[in-house]
Design a protein around this motif. Structure first.
Motif, short mmCIF file in Angstrom:
data_model
loop_
_atom_site.label_atom_id
_atom_site.label_comp_id
_atom_site.label_asym_id
_atom_site.label_seq_id
_atom_site.Cartn_x
_atom_site.Cartn_y
_atom_site.Cartn_z
N GLU A 25 0.85 -1.20 0.00
CA GLU A 25 0.00 0.00 0.00
C GLU A 25 0.88 1.25 0.00
O GLU A 25 1.84 1.34 0.77
N ALA A 30 0.73 5.46 0.35
CA ALA A 30 -0.13 6.54 0.83
C ALA A 30 -0.53 7.47 -0.30
O ALA A 30 -1.60 8.10 -0.27
N SER A 31 0.29 7.56 -1.36
CA SER A 31 -0.03 8.48 -2.45
C SER A 31 -1.11 7.93 -3.38
O SER A 31 -1.57 8.64 -4.28
N ASP A 32 -1.54 6.68 -3.20
CA ASP A 32 -2.59 6.10 -4.05
C ASP A 32 -3.92 6.84 -3.91
O ASP A 32 -4.72 6.85 -4.84
N GLU A 33 -4.16 7.44 -2.76
CA GLU A 33 -5.42 8.16 -2.55
C GLU A 33 -5.57 9.34 -3.49
O GLU A 33 -6.68 9.70 -3.88
N PHE A 34 -4.46 9.94 -3.89
CA PHE A 34 -4.51 11.17 -4.68
C PHE A 34 -4.29 10.94 -6.17
O PHE A 34 -4.28 11.88 -6.94
N LYS A 35 -4.13 9.70 -6.60
CA LYS A 35 -3.81 9.42 -8.00
C LYS A 35 -5.02 9.03 -8.83
O LYS A 35 -4.90 8.73 -10.01
#
Length: 129
Positions: free
Chosen positions: A100, A102-107
């Motif tokens: 996981e 953390a930058s996946d939320e914003f991509k």
């Protein structure tokens, strides 16, 4: 009418068992089994030989070489070795499988590639990307 059914008897005794296995123990077990099978074949040969001598007919028997026996168990041994290694290093395998970021939320659903390898080349060392 009330029907009651009962059974009497002693349950089988319980035994707790726990053990671990690594690739060398599995390999040793396969080798012991192979030796046992070879001894059994030799015993069977001697019995067959005695029976053939009684019949006075000699028929040549072609046996597989030892290399063929090892090839026969080679693939299963590799599979079991992989299973043992995967179970031994399960935390690492799960970490790579469900990594996981953390930058996946914003991509917006694009996600991130897993950082499994780092490639370097001497020719491209001075270039900027």
């Amino acid at each position: 009418a009330v029907v009651s059914t009962q059974s009497t008897g002693e349950p089988p005794p319980r035994v707790n068992f726990s053990a671990t296995a690594n690739q060398w123990e599995i390999y040793d077990a396969y080798c012991e089994d192979l030796e046992r099978q070879e001894k059994q074949k030799e015993r069977q040969k001697s019995k067959d030989k005695e029976e053939k001598e009684k019949k006075i007919k000699v028929i040549p028997v072609v046996e597989p070489a030892l290399g063929e026996e090892i090839q026969r168990i080679g693939r299963p041994v590799k599979i079991v070795e992989r299973m043992v290694n995967q179970n031994t290093h399960d935390e690492i395998a799960q970490d790579f499988k469900y990594w996981e970021d953390a930058s996946d939320e914003f991509k917006g659903g694009q996600g991130t590639l897993l950082p499994l390898w780092l490639f370097k080349s001497e020719k491209a060392k001075k270039f900027s990307v």
